[in-house]
Motif scaffolding. Structure first.
Motif, mmCIF file in Angstrom:
data_model
loop_
_atom_site.group_PDB
_atom_site.id
_atom_site.type_symbol
_atom_site.label_atom_id
_atom_site.label_comp_id
_atom_site.label_asym_id
_atom_site.label_seq_id
_atom_site.Cartn_x
_atom_site.Cartn_y
_atom_site.Cartn_z
ATOM 1 N N LYS A 33 0.831 -1.209 0.000
ATOM 2 C CA LYS A 33 0.000 0.000 0.000
ATOM 3 C C LYS A 33 0.862 1.254 0.000
ATOM 4 C CE LYS A 33 -3.132 2.348 3.076
ATOM 5 N NZ LYS A 33 -3.304 2.417 4.510
ATOM 6 N N GLU A 34 1.954 1.135 0.734
ATOM 7 C CA GLU A 34 2.845 2.273 0.865
ATOM 8 C C GLU A 34 3.272 2.778 -0.502
ATOM 9 O OE1 GLU A 34 7.012 3.315 3.092
ATOM 10 O OE2 GLU A 34 6.293 1.264 2.905
ATOM 11 N N LYS A 35 3.739 1.858 -1.296
ATOM 12 C CA LYS A 35 4.238 2.233 -2.624
ATOM 13 C C LYS A 35 3.123 2.850 -3.442
ATOM 14 C CE LYS A 35 7.373 -1.553 -2.445
ATOM 15 N NZ LYS A 35 7.363 -2.987 -2.709
ATOM 16 N N ARG A 36 2.043 2.212 -3.347
ATOM 17 C CA ARG A 36 0.905 2.699 -4.085
ATOM 18 C C ARG A 36 0.612 4.141 -3.702
ATOM 19 N NH1 ARG A 36 -4.241 0.154 -2.386
ATOM 20 N NH2 ARG A 36 -3.083 -1.790 -2.308
ATOM 21 N N GLU A 37 0.685 4.336 -2.453
ATOM 22 C CA GLU A 37 0.406 5.681 -1.962
ATOM 23 C C GLU A 37 1.355 6.689 -2.585
ATOM 24 O OE1 GLU A 37 0.734 5.450 2.190
ATOM 25 O OE2 GLU A 37 -1.124 4.307 2.375
ATOM 26 N N LYS A 38 2.614 6.311 -2.624
ATOM 27 C CA LYS A 38 3.599 7.234 -3.175
ATOM 28 C C LYS A 38 3.288 7.554 -4.619
ATOM 29 C CE LYS A 38 7.503 6.450 -0.222
ATOM 30 N NZ LYS A 38 8.624 5.538 -0.027
ATOM 31 N N CYS B 17 -2.363 16.454 11.837
ATOM 32 C CA CYS B 17 -2.657 15.973 10.514
ATOM 33 C C CYS B 17 -1.661 14.878 10.204
ATOM 34 C CB CYS B 17 -2.558 17.092 9.498
ATOM 35 S SG CYS B 17 -0.986 17.893 9.556
ATOM 36 N N LEU B 18 -2.028 14.063 9.289
ATOM 37 C CA LEU B 18 -1.192 12.904 9.033
ATOM 38 C C LEU B 18 0.082 13.333 8.330
ATOM 39 C CD1 LEU B 18 -1.684 9.688 9.262
ATOM 40 C CD2 LEU B 18 -1.317 9.913 6.826
ATOM 41 N N LEU B 19 1.153 12.804 8.803
ATOM 42 C CA LEU B 19 2.441 13.155 8.245
ATOM 43 C C LEU B 19 2.866 12.071 7.266
ATOM 44 C CD1 LEU B 19 4.703 15.196 8.560
ATOM 45 C CD2 LEU B 19 5.614 13.794 10.369
ATOM 46 N N ALA B 20 2.800 10.868 7.678
ATOM 47 C CA ALA B 20 3.152 9.755 6.805
ATOM 48 C C ALA B 20 2.575 8.513 7.428
ATOM 49 C CB ALA B 20 4.664 9.629 6.687
ATOM 50 N N GLU B 21 2.396 7.511 6.604
ATOM 51 C CA GLU B 21 1.773 6.317 7.127
ATOM 52 C C GLU B 21 2.210 5.146 6.269
ATOM 53 O OE1 GLU B 21 -2.678 4.949 8.430
ATOM 54 O OE2 GLU B 21 -2.424 6.169 6.625
ATOM 55 N N ASN B 22 2.449 4.043 6.880
ATOM 56 C CA ASN B 22 2.548 2.818 6.113
ATOM 57 C C ASN B 22 1.826 1.740 6.892
ATOM 58 O OD1 ASN B 22 4.232 2.040 8.147
ATOM 59 N ND2 ASN B 22 6.100 2.158 6.942
ATOM 60 N N SER B 23 2.019 0.546 6.502
ATOM 61 C CA SER B 23 1.223 -0.501 7.143
ATOM 62 C C SER B 23 1.645 -0.716 8.586
ATOM 63 C CB SER B 23 1.348 -1.788 6.365
ATOM 64 O OG SER B 23 2.726 -2.085 6.205
ATOM 65 N N TYR B 24 2.822 -0.267 8.920
ATOM 66 C CA TYR B 24 3.280 -0.500 10.285
ATOM 67 C C TYR B 24 2.910 0.644 11.208
ATOM 68 C CZ TYR B 24 6.173 -3.932 7.959
ATOM 69 O OH TYR B 24 6.599 -4.956 7.210
ATOM 70 N N ILE B 25 3.132 1.798 10.670
ATOM 71 C CA ILE B 25 3.079 2.934 11.601
ATOM 72 C C ILE B 25 2.449 4.134 10.933
ATOM 73 C CG2 ILE B 25 5.385 3.816 10.977
ATOM 74 C CD1 ILE B 25 5.711 4.247 14.063
ATOM 75 N N LYS B 26 1.868 4.930 11.742
ATOM 76 C CA LYS B 26 1.241 6.146 11.248
ATOM 77 C C LYS B 26 1.855 7.301 12.022
ATOM 78 C CE LYS B 26 -3.172 6.640 12.108
ATOM 79 N NZ LYS B 26 -4.586 6.309 11.965
ATOM 80 N N MET B 27 2.244 8.339 11.334
ATOM 81 C CA MET B 27 2.788 9.511 12.037
ATOM 82 C C MET B 27 1.837 10.673 11.813
ATOM 83 S SD MET B 27 6.732 9.221 10.895
ATOM 84 C CE MET B 27 7.358 10.647 11.715
ATOM 85 N N MET B 28 1.506 11.303 12.881
ATOM 86 C CA MET B 28 0.652 12.466 12.735
ATOM 87 C C MET B 28 1.352 13.658 13.334
ATOM 88 S SD MET B 28 -3.030 10.906 13.454
ATOM 89 C CE MET B 28 -2.362 9.985 14.749
ATOM 90 N N MET B 29 1.337 14.725 12.584
ATOM 91 C CA MET B 29 2.090 15.880 13.045
ATOM 92 C C MET B 29 1.129 16.977 13.447
ATOM 93 S SD MET B 29 4.616 18.189 10.831
ATOM 94 C CE MET B 29 3.941 19.805 10.658
ATOM 95 N N GLU B 30 1.508 17.641 14.450
ATOM 96 C CA GLU B 30 0.711 18.817 14.792
ATOM 97 C C GLU B 30 1.392 20.017 14.194
ATOM 98 O OE1 GLU B 30 -1.542 20.924 18.439
ATOM 99 O OE2 GLU B 30 0.028 19.492 18.855
ATOM 100 N N ASP B 31 0.572 20.816 13.576
ATOM 101 C CA ASP B 31 1.031 22.056 13.011
ATOM 102 C C ASP B 31 1.849 22.796 14.052
ATOM 103 O OD1 ASP B 31 1.099 23.808 11.050
ATOM 104 O OD2 ASP B 31 -0.916 24.630 11.359
ATOM 105 N N ALA B 32 2.980 23.271 13.634
ATOM 106 C CA ALA B 32 3.810 23.983 14.606
ATOM 107 C C ALA B 32 3.200 25.346 14.839
ATOM 108 C CB ALA B 32 5.218 24.121 14.062
ATOM 109 N N ASP B 33 2.222 25.379 15.629
ATOM 110 C CA ASP B 33 1.494 26.648 15.730
ATOM 111 C C ASP B 33 1.390 27.138 17.156
ATOM 112 O OD1 ASP B 33 -1.901 25.424 15.484
ATOM 113 O OD2 ASP B 33 -0.280 25.051 16.870
ATOM 114 N N GLU B 34 0.353 27.827 17.413
ATOM 115 C CA GLU B 34 0.281 28.624 18.642
ATOM 116 C C GLU B 34 0.522 27.850 19.930
ATOM 117 O OE1 GLU B 34 -4.243 28.676 17.608
ATOM 118 O OE2 GLU B 34 -2.446 28.337 16.452
ATOM 119 N N VAL B 35 0.115 26.617 19.931
ATOM 120 C CA VAL B 35 0.227 25.845 21.168
ATOM 121 C C VAL B 35 1.628 25.973 21.752
ATOM 122 C CG1 VAL B 35 0.030 23.585 22.177
ATOM 123 C CG2 VAL B 35 -1.423 24.235 20.267
ATOM 124 N N TYR B 36 2.567 25.860 20.881
ATOM 125 C CA TYR B 36 3.947 25.854 21.366
ATOM 126 C C TYR B 36 4.455 27.234 21.636
ATOM 127 C CZ TYR B 36 2.991 21.421 19.778
ATOM 128 O OH TYR B 36 2.376 20.245 19.616
#
Lengths: 1261, 140
Positions: free
Chosen positions: A855-860, A1024-1043
């Motif tokens: 799926k990963e490849k397909r996604e790319k 929001c999703l940063l990257a994902e494959n069948s093993y792992i999903k990375m979600m990134m938070e916008d580097a915004d006001e919170v920080y």
């Protein structure tokens, strides 16, 4: 030989353990300080050794010395060293020392964070236990924030020993770091039903403590607690729960009704006194909160009172004390039930224990009524006579006065009686409360006009017998009474029978021995009396008598003229001159009496205590403004003593002696402070402590001259209050008899008409009529008094911060779920377990089969296409609704791969919409809509999916490995994806009512250049999703006001990115490394010593289905340009039989927008900013924007972190600020479908980029 | 909740102190002196609860040893009174000799029973479990 001695001493040095130290201190009683100082020197030597055993021993001894009061803060670092020992034996010594010596301001605490984290996760439960125990003593806000997640994880530890400790320490964490409460609460609640009673008890403890301060937030737990209460057999837990109910019932009366029964059952059944006491207390609290007049609850009150009576009658003093204490609570609402036990309480006045007597007195205060006041006071007067020790006697005296004067003399029916009580009290030996009696006399005489004649007569007798009062020095306290007596006689002299005699009494030479302020009153009032006397004598046409009176004044006043007291002297000489002048006039046979009494004409009315406060502040007067230059800050260098637990009045610093050089003085003071600080036996003075000492029972041994009162000091002419009791009794009987007569008459009349209805019951309060016409003069208030201002709560109360709504956490539908900003933060590169919301839990449980890695490849491959698509789709999406079932079926299998890639976009869009709505609007209505949308997004799919996917999933199975997925969001994704394709094909338009603000919602994710966007988290999220494959999903938070809020504002070049890693497969993921290819401008912050290309180890491993969050800090040089960083995540997938290396590429995208912080700005500041001319302008024009203006503004606010300054019709000014402090101002105008934005900023490049981004945002919709 | 636990001898010397709410070192001596004076001056027939400033003191005497516990207004006095006895029983069970020389162990016991100002454990065996583990460690 010498060597031997040295060696021996070294040995001894090492050998000296705690036991030797304790023994040594005991054996050096005479020179303890010296001995200890040598010990401390030895300890310092030992701490220099490398041997950890020696160090631990030294630290152990220090702990003891610290307890004795010696400052050992210098060894803080050594304590940390011992804490980090790997051996438990030493580690616990270190932690013990730390828990005793460290406090919030100990700076080495910062160094311990990692050590504590390590210990918390130690496989040895005792390591963890000792760390938790220690932490509970010295946790700081920083530690709380950094370790909150770790401790929360421990709350679910397998060992109950750890669980219960972790649960308890969470309370401290909440106090120090209130943001942790919401995320941690679901788990805490879970612990209420822990199988281990210890853990359960700990959770109950914590929640009770929290609920005590902010009960309303915990009402929803009531059913759970109710269950616990009826099922638990642990008395400790029961006591806490019952206590908690006591706090909750005032907020929810229905709860109270439900509680009465189980509580009364407990009262009947329990043998534990502590539990019984708690139940009784809570029943009382419940009944107080219930509306009165509930007839069926009188039984409960009766039961409580009965049980309390048993406690009070018990020989155990403790029970007796508590019984009285609880009784006083009942008294407040059900005085009648308590009053029937008056005899018992009066008995307690004879108790050996002073605290019990004082409690009984408190009770009596509330028990009085018009009916029994005289009787109770009579008993108290007897006790006054018998009482030993001035402390208790004084207490009695004040209580008598309190009892009588309460609620504006409500219970006094006969003021003559009260005056005579007061007069009797003046015969008390050595009381300190003369002024109290005096003020009562004044108050009564002034406010009860009817009593003045009697009062004046009594006061005259007092003055006449003044020699009694001033007889010896011990009575100095009581002579205050003369102040009142003299004033009353003077002011109301028209009531005097024999003013001449009183005048004579007031001018006796002995008066000169009285304190100055009393003499002054004597002199002044002698003049008033003189006026009265003159008046009466002139009327008699007996001029010689009047002249004799003047002569008397002239003879006696010179004593006062010579007084050392300034006021006495001044008044006396004025009056003396006046009298001399009067005498001259008298000799010329001029009538002067009228004029003299005119000097003292006019009535004095009492002023209300609050009168001053109620005077309105005149316009133009600023009370806060300084009149003079404010004093320089250095003057406050004297440390104010800090309160131990409660706030104390600061001690006033003494005025300085200016002769001594300032510096010298400061130096000396410093030296003295140092010396005192090092001497634990120096007791620092504070006003309160002194007072306590004086009042301590320890002073009772001071010999007090005891007068045998069996022969009472009867002053001739003074009334005995006792006689009034009899008189009153007679009077009342008479009244009653009369009333009965009347009533009988009435009854007869009534019987003829209506029959018997009224029964004359026992005499009620209202039946007693006062003996005198009591007209209590009301106190005067200033004109146009202000409404009273209530005292506010203490703003420093740490519990204020914990007033957090917790109910919404549990049920997601329609309520505010945990937002991502509320996650327990993890600093920089540390790991954290993302607290799971229910939705997420479901998600985490889902697993994807491994073979799906293709799926990963397909996604790319699909990446570019997908991006385009998502844009297109967004345009349409705004008007579309979720597809219907048949649509799904139609579109479902046509375009599977593409759909797969696209699907997340839809979802993120949706959540963005929701978030946007919530973020940009304050109206509750819109929030509710958002919540509803959230519910639709998160909850609805379950039933829908059940119907929609059931037919569909079967054909899917062979094709798509994702069939195993059971989670609702996946279903939803599919649905949406299909839906969307459907829309593309059919262009079918359906309006979704939740979505009308939602146009083009997904840009953020597109801008972030992510491969796939998905938003599985609850709405309002910035992830929001940063990257994902069948093993792992990375979600990134916008580097915004919170920080930025979290501190990067000061350090304008840091951006924190938090990434959630979610394990999607059923294998264990470990050794995750996160690496980013640094650009010139943006760099990942790596620990010291690592190279610029080294990856960062993600500090956790992921079991299947688990997600966790890590944060990464980037330094950014310039923020005027967008940044893109390429990165890779490498990790090992570990199976039972094999482990493989995998990697995942991703691209981090920092938009210029993400450097902006939403900063509110007022219109005047905004105008100034524009006028300043430092800003450079630029403008942009957007065509074909088809949305309401407020949606447009909301969009800019949400996506680009602006805030609206002002809005007028179709024109609005907006403001934002970058993390490096650049101001960005916008003027947005709209006409038709054209929007023009004029912008100004002090950094043109940044502005250009921001405008481009805005343009992009709207071009997509 | 519990604010602090003090063990003092009849002379008023502090033998052990444990604070569950931070108090400055400089204030401790004064506070302890005050508190101890309050309790020691009371006679046997007086009840064991004293109101002191804004909190309550609960004390118990065992031979020459006084144990004083300060609690907040809302704490159940009797339960704390029982807790003190429970604590002493545990001490009794563990120590055959004078406890003075093993203060660190007393601390461990106390920490097992009270944490953070709340009662965590009252079962004697469970309270002593970590200690016996520790003793085994030392022996081995």
């Amino acid at each position: 030989m010498a060597l031997k001695i040295v060696k021996g001493s070294i040995d001894r040095m090492f050998d000296k353990n705690l036991q030797d130290l304790v023994r040594g201190i005991r054996n050096h009683k005479e020179d303890e300080a010296k001995y200890i100082s040598t010990c401390i020197d030895e300890i310092k030597q030992e701490l220099k050794q490398d041997n950890i055993a020696v160090k631990a021993n030294a630290v152990c001894k220090l702990t003891y010395l610290q307890m004795l009061g010696y400052d050992v803060s210098w060894a803080a670092f050594n304590i940390v060293e011992v804490m980090s020992s790997s051996k438990f034996t030493y580690k616990r010594i270190g932690y013990l020392a730390a828990s005793q010596c460290f406090h919030e301001s100990t700076d080495v605490i910062m160094l311990t964070t990692n050590q504590i984290r390590k210990d918390l996760s130690s496989p040895n439960q005792y390591d963890t236990g000792v760390a938790l125990t220690g932490l509970s003593c010295f946790v700081t806000p920083d530690l709380a924030r950094d370790l909150a997640n770790d401790i929360m994880t421990l709350m679910s530890h397998t060992k109950p020993y750890i669980r219960k400790k972790a649960v308890l320490i969470m309370y401290k964490v909440f106090l120090k770091y209130p943001e942790s409460l919401r995320p941690a609460f679901p788990r805490l609640k879970e612990k209420l039903e822990d199988p281990d009673p210890g853990v359960q008890s700990a959770a109950v403890n914590v929640i009770c403590e929290l609920a005590r301060r902010n009960p309303k937030n915990y009402l929803s737990l009531a059913p759970l607690f109710f269950k616990l209460m009826t099922s638990s057999t642990n008395n400790w837990v029961l006591i806490k729960i019952i206590k908690l109910f006591g706090a909750l019932t005032p907020l929810e009366p229905r709860l109270g009704k439900k509680l009465i029964e189980p509580l009364t059952n407990l009262i009947h059944s329990t043998s534990a006194m502590s539990l019984l006491y708690e139940c009784v207390n809570t029943v009382i609290a419940v009944l107080i909160s219930l509306s009165s007049g509930m007839p069926n609850h009188s039984a409960s009150i009766q039961l409580c009172v009965q049980k309390l009576r048993i406690l009070i009658e018990d020989s155990d003093q403790n029970l007796k004390y508590l019984g009285l204490l609880a009784m006083s609570k009942i008294l407040k609402t059900h005085p009648k039930s308590v009053q029937s036990h008056k005899d018992l309480i009066l008995q307690c006045l004879d108790d050996k224990d002073e605290s019990i007597r004082l409690r009984a007195l408190d009770l009596l205060y509330g028990m009085v009524s018009k009916k029994n006041l005289m009787e109770i006071v009579k008993k108290l007067m007897l006790h006054v006579d018998k009482a030993e020790g001035t402390t208790y006697r004084d207490e009695l005296l004040t209580k008598i006065i309190d009892i009588c004067s309460q609620s504006n003399y409500q219970y006094i029916t006969n003021f003559e009686w009260y005056i005579s009580i007061l007069v009797e009290l003046t015969r008390l030996e050595g009381t300190r409360h003369g002024h109290l009696i005096a003020s009562q006399m004044l108050d009564v005489a002034i406010r009860v006009k009817a009593i003045r004649g009697f009062a004046v007569a009594q006061m005259a007798t007092l003055l006449d017998n003044a020699h009694l009062l001033t007889g010896n020095m011990q009575r100095m306290g009581i002579c205050e009474v003369l102040y009142a007596a003299a004033w009353i006689c003077g002011e109301f002299s028209e009531h005097l029978e024999n003013p001449m005699q009183t005048l004579e009494a007031m001018l006796r030479p002995k008066v000169a021995t009285l304190p100055g302020h009393i003499q002054a009153v004597y002199v002044q009032n002698a003049a008033k009396l003189f006026a009265t006397v003159l008046k009466s004598q002139e009327g008699n046409t007996n001029s010689t008598a009047a002249q004799e009176t003047s002569q008397l004044m002239i003879d006696r006043l010179p004593v006062f003229v010579q007084s050392a007291n300034l006021e006495v002297q001044e008044r006396a000489s004025c009056i003396l001159q006046l009298v001399k002048y009067i005498q001259k006039l008298q000799q010329k046979d001029v009538e002067v009496a009228e004029e003299v009494s005119a000097l003292f004409a006019g009535e004095l009315n009492p002023v209300a205590p609050k009168a001053q406060k109620k005077v309105p502040v005149p316009e133009g007067l600023d009370l806060d403004a300084w009149i003079n230059e404010p004093p320089s800050e250095s003057e406050s260098e004297d440390e104010q003593p800090k309160a131990i637990f409660a706030k104390e009045e600061p001690k006033h610093s003494r005025p300085r002696h200016t002769e001594v050089d300032e510096k010298e003085l400061a130096r000396r003071r410093e030296a003295r402070k140092q010396e005192q600080a090092n001497n634990p036996f120096y007791i620092k003075a504070s006003p309160s402590s002194q007072k306590v000492y004086q009042e301590a029972p320890g002073v009772e041994h001071i010999p007090v001259v005891h007068i045998d009162l069996s022969v009472p000091l009867k002053v001739p002419g003074l009334p005995m209050s006792d006689q009034y009791v009899k008189l009153e009794e007679e009077r009342r009987q008479k009244e009653r008899a009369e009333k009965k007569k009347k009533e009988k008459k009435k009854r007869k009349e009534k019987r003829s008409s209506r029959g018997r209805k009224h029964d004359s019951g026992p005499e009620s309060e209202e039946d007693i009529t006062p003996a005198h016409m009591v007209d209590i003069v009301t106190e005067e208030m200033p004109e146009n008094a202000l409404p009273s201002d209530d005292d506010d709560k203490d703003p420093n109360d740490p519990h204020k911060a914990l007033d957090i709504d917790l109910d919404n956490l549990m049920e997601s539908a329609g309520r505010r779920p945990l937002a991502d900003t509320e996650k327990l933060p993890v600093r920089s590169h540390r790991a954290a377990e993302a607290p799971k919301s229910p939705v997420e839990d479901g998600e985490a449980a889902s697993q994807e089969p491994k073979k799906k890695s293709s799926k990963e490849k397909r996604e790319k491959k699909d990446k570019d296409r997908e991006r385009k698509k998502s844009k297109e789709e967004k345009k349409k999406k705004k008007k579309h609704k979720h597809g219907e079932k048949e649509e799904d079926l139609m579109g479902g299998q046509v375009d599977e791969p593409v759909g797969q890639a696209d699907e997340p976009v839809v979802q993120s869009e949706e959540t963005n919409e929701v978030a946007e709505v919530a973020a940009t609007s304050t109206s509750a209505e819109v929030l509710a809509a958002a919540a509803a949308a959230a519910a639709a997004a998160e909850a609805d799919p379950v039933p829908e999916a059940a119907s929609a996917t059931a037919p569909e999933s079967e054909p899917d199975e062979p094709k798509d490995a994702e069939v195993d997925e059971t989670k609702s969001s996946k279903h939803k994704k599919k649905k949406q994806k299909k839906e969307k394709e459907e829309k593309e094909k059919k262009k079918k338009k359906k309006h979704h009512h939740h979505h009308h603000h939602s146009d083009g919602g997904g840009e953020d994710s597109v801008q972030n250049g992510t491969v796939e966007e998905e938003e599985p988290l609850p709405p309002m999220s910035n992830y929001c999703l940063l990257a994902e494959n069948s093993y792992i999903k990375m979600m990134m938070e916008d580097a915004d006001e919170v920080y930025d809020i979290q501190g990067n504002l000061q350090d304008g070049s840091q951006v924190v990115v938090s990434i959630i890693f979610e394990n999607k497969c059923d294998s264990f993921l470990k050794s995750m490394e996160f690496n980013v290819l640094d650009s010139l401008n943006s760099k990942l912050q790596r620990p010291e010593g690592s190279g610029p290309h080294d990856g960062l180890t993600v500090p956790f491993q992921l079991p299947p289905g688990v997600s966790n969050e890590a944060r990464f800090v980037f330094t950014v040089q310039s923020i005027v340009m967008q940044q893109k960083l390429k990165g890779t995540l490498t990790f090992i997938v570990k199976n039972e039989d094999s482990s493989t290396h995998e990697k995942l590429d991703f691209k981090l995208h920092f938009t210029c927008t993400s450097y902006l912080i939403t900063t509110p700005c007022y219109s005047d500041a905004f105008a100034k900013l524009l006028e300043s001319g430092d800003l450079k302008g630029s403008s942009v024009r957007l065509e074909g924007v088809d949305m309401p203006f407020h949606h447009l503004l909301a969009r800019i606010c949400f996506h680009h972190h602006f805030s609206v300054v002002e809005r007028i019709d179709s024109c609005a000014s907006m403001y934002s600020r970058s993390i490096q402090g650049h101001h960005v101002c916008l003027l947005v105008k709209t006409s038709g479908q054209t929007v023009s934005i004029d912008a100004k900023c002090d950094e043109p490049t940044l502005l250009g980029n921001v405008l481009d981004e805005i343009k992009q945002t709207f071009s997509q919709c | 909740m519990i604010k602090f636990v003090l063990m003092v001898n009849r002379q008023g010397q502090t033998r052990l102190s444990r604070y569950y709410q931070p108090v400055e070192l400089s204030r401790r001596a004064q506070l302890e002196a005050d508190v101890v004076r309050c309790c020691l001056s009371r006679r046997r027939e007086q009840c064991s609860f004293v109101e002191y400033k804004d909190f309550k003191l609960i004390y118990r005497q065992y031979a020459a040893l006084f144990i004083v516990v300060a609690v907040t207004e809302n704490e159940n006095e009797l339960s704390v009174y029982e807790l003190v006895h429970n604590f002493v029983e545990v001490l009794d069970k563990y120590f055959s000799r004078v406890i003075m020389f093993n203060l660190d162990r007393v601390h461990i016991i106390l920490d097992e029973m009270i944490q953070n100002g709340h009662v965590v454990e009252t079962n004697r065996n469970r309270v002593l479990a970590p200690l016996s583990a520790l003793d085994k460690l030392a022996d081995g």
